[in-house]
Design an enzyme around this catalytic site. Structure first.
Site, PDB file in Angstrom:
ATOM      1  N   GLU A 233       0.882  -1.113   0.022  1.00 15.69           N
ATOM      2  CA  GLU A 233      -0.083   0.107  -0.058  1.00 15.69           C
ATOM      3  C   GLU A 233       0.839   1.271  -0.033  1.00 15.69           C
ATOM      4  O   GLU A 233       1.368   1.627   0.868  1.00 15.69           O
ATOM      5  CB  GLU A 233      -1.004  -0.145   1.357  1.00 15.69           C
ATOM      6  CG  GLU A 233      -1.872  -1.213   1.259  1.00 15.69           C
ATOM      7  CD  GLU A 233      -3.037  -0.841   0.355  1.00 15.69           C
ATOM      8  OE1 GLU A 233      -3.125  -0.205  -0.348  1.00 15.69           O
ATOM      9  OE2 GLU A 233      -3.960  -2.029   0.048  1.00 15.69           O
ATOM     10  N   CYS A 267      -2.782   8.733   2.323  1.00 21.38           N
ATOM     11  CA  CYS A 267      -2.247   8.465   0.962  1.00 21.38           C
ATOM     12  C   CYS A 267      -3.555   8.751  -0.050  1.00 21.38           C
ATOM     13  O   CYS A 267      -3.151   8.754  -0.972  1.00 21.38           O
ATOM     14  CB  CYS A 267      -1.960   7.135   1.071  1.00 21.38           C
ATOM     15  SG  CYS A 267      -3.083   5.880   1.811  1.00 21.38           S
TER      16      CYS A 267
END
Length: 476
Positions: A233, A267
């Site tokens: 990720e 993010c």
């Protein structure tokens, strides 16, 4: 090594935490592997019951943990509590999943044969998490991994060690109360040395890494070299696209939350805002007014909407990015400066006038800088959304039904998260979370992400007295 942890709101030292040595790591892996032998034998619904108790234990400490997240990471209190709530929600999700993990029974072409899929735990799951979500990302991974029958070894960010220790102590109490080994959820505080050991360790059956694309690439290569499994990720350079028919009452708060929430350190933070040329000036004007109303202050004050950046280094990155944006032709219409107060506070910033392919626009700066860009047509802006290396989150605002489905389709967004009339950040736990390209391709949390924490076996059982071969082959 002893690491000092600092409060981002004041830059004052709050604790000193001893990191794990490689000898500590070695002992921890051995204990975790031993614990797996116990954990794998426990029926999945019973494992789910223990995960449910972990969720309840977190519920009881949710405000305390939320405060600790604010103190050590720097995000505002409601976001800190919300992050712990995510872990609680994933525990609830995992409890149900513990009674639903299953593979299909497939029709065999051979008489007297059964063809089934069996799913088994991979074993030891290494979980490396980042500073920006020091609770939730571990929760997504560990709760699902545990009900699947795995044990976990966690390495949190060194700058949020207190949070890692606090969460692990809460889990340890639940495991002890259930008379199962505490090593089922192990913790090794540490920096790159421990992370490298995990990536290279063949005993690590799956390594889940959350962090920058640069470090993620190094991790992926180390894991691939030993033919291991990784779940990545990584970065995001996320865009919101606003068409001329958009409801601006939705657009302004959405862009504000996506760009400024967590001080731009998600993010999924919106870093690019594409505005149709017919509404560009109006939206910029409204957004600047909204930015002026952001309540900046101590993260644990319930009235605060915007807190500090996590470190002094992040402040320097912010200033460098603002300078680069100016040099590449951008105009700072809001913010752009460090705030004169203790801690790592910077002004939320809006930059206009840059071309869509300016180098700084294609750079993910982990700070509250929003690049506002003009577009004319759907086809070009869809291409601009996709032209960055990352592929995490994306969003359009429109009422055009055809455009919505083109956006969701093969020539639309190439991201793992594709939204309509909502911001790029704020994902729900029920869907799989993750992205494509330099975001790493990993998926965590909901949908069928559980499959990543298990290994699949295709099993054929002959319950007849004959031995027919597949594809009608005769071998006599």
């Amino acid at each position: 090594q002893v690491v000092t942890t600092y409060c981002p709101a004041t830059n004052e030292a709050i604790a000193r935490v001893r990191q794990a040595s490689l000898e500590d790591y070695e002992e921890t892996v051995k204990k975790a592997k031993e614990a797996w032998k116990v954990w794998a034998d426990i029926p999945a619904p019973k494992r789910g019951e223990i995960v449910r108790q972990i969720g309840d234990a977190l519920r009881q400490k949710i405000k305390l943990l939320g405060s600790l997240v604010s103190l050590e990471m720097g995000k505002i209190f409601v976001e800190g509590v919300g992050e712990v709530q995510e872990y609680v929600d994933v525990c609830d999700y995992a409890v149900g999943l513990s009674r639903m993990i299953g593979g299909p029974v497939l029709p065999s072409e051979r008489p007297g044969h059964a063809l089934i899929e069996q799913w088994n735990p991979v074993g030891l799951v290494g979980i490396i998490t980042a500073f920006n979500f020091p609770v939730a990302v571990y929760g997504w991974n560990s709760a699902i991994a545990m009900v699947c029958g795995n044990v976990c070894l966690w390495k949190g960010a060194p700058t949020t060690s207190l949070i890692s220790v606090a969460v692990t102590k809460i889990i340890a109490k639940v495991l002890e109360d259930n008379n199962v080994p505490g090593a089922i959820c192990s913790l090794a505080c540490g920096g790159a040395e421990i992370g490298t050991a995990m990536a290279k360790d063949e005993r690590m059956d799956l390594l889940s890494f959350t962090g920058s694309t640069k470090v993620g690439k190094q991790v992926a290569l180390m894991v691939q070299e030993r033919f291991g499994r990784s779940l990545l990720e990584l970065g995001g350079n996320n865009a919101i696209i606003v068409f001329e028919d958009a409801d601006l009452n939705l657009v302004i708060p959405s862009a504000l939350f996506a760009a400024v929430g967590t001080a731009g350190q998600r993010c999924t933070t919106a870093r690019r805002l594409f505005l149709h040329e017919s509404i560009h000036d109006e939206v910029v004007e409204k957004l600047v007014k909204a930015y002026a109303q952001i309540r900046i202050g101590d993260p644990w004050d319930s009235d605060t909407l915007y807190g500090p950046l996590h470190t002094k280094e992040a402040v320097k990155m912010y200033l460098d990015a603002v300078e680069q944006a100016k040099q590449q032709g951008g105009s700072v219409v809001c913010g752009g400066k460090v705030i004169n107060r203790p801690g790592n506070y910077v002004e939320p910033t809006i930059v206009t006038g840059l071309p869509h392919n300016a180098p700084i626009v294609h750079t993910e700066t982990f700070a509250p800088i929003l690049y506002v860009l003009k577009f004319k047509a759907e086809e070009e802006v869809f291409a601009w959304n996709n032209e960055v290396k990352q592929g995490l989150s994306s969003s359009i605002f429109t009422k055009d039904l055809g455009r919505i489905f083109r956006w969701l389709g093969p020539k639309g967004s190439d991201c793992g998260i594709v939204n309509v009339n909502i911001p790029t950040s704020g994902a729900e736990i029920g869907g799989a979370f993750g992205g494509e390209k330099h975001t790493g391709g990993g998926r965590e949390s909901g949908s069928d992400s559980w499959k990543l924490y298990m290994r699949r076996s295709t099993c054929t059982i002959n319950y007849s007295k004959d031995l027919p071969l597949a594809q009608g082959i005769k071998f006599q």
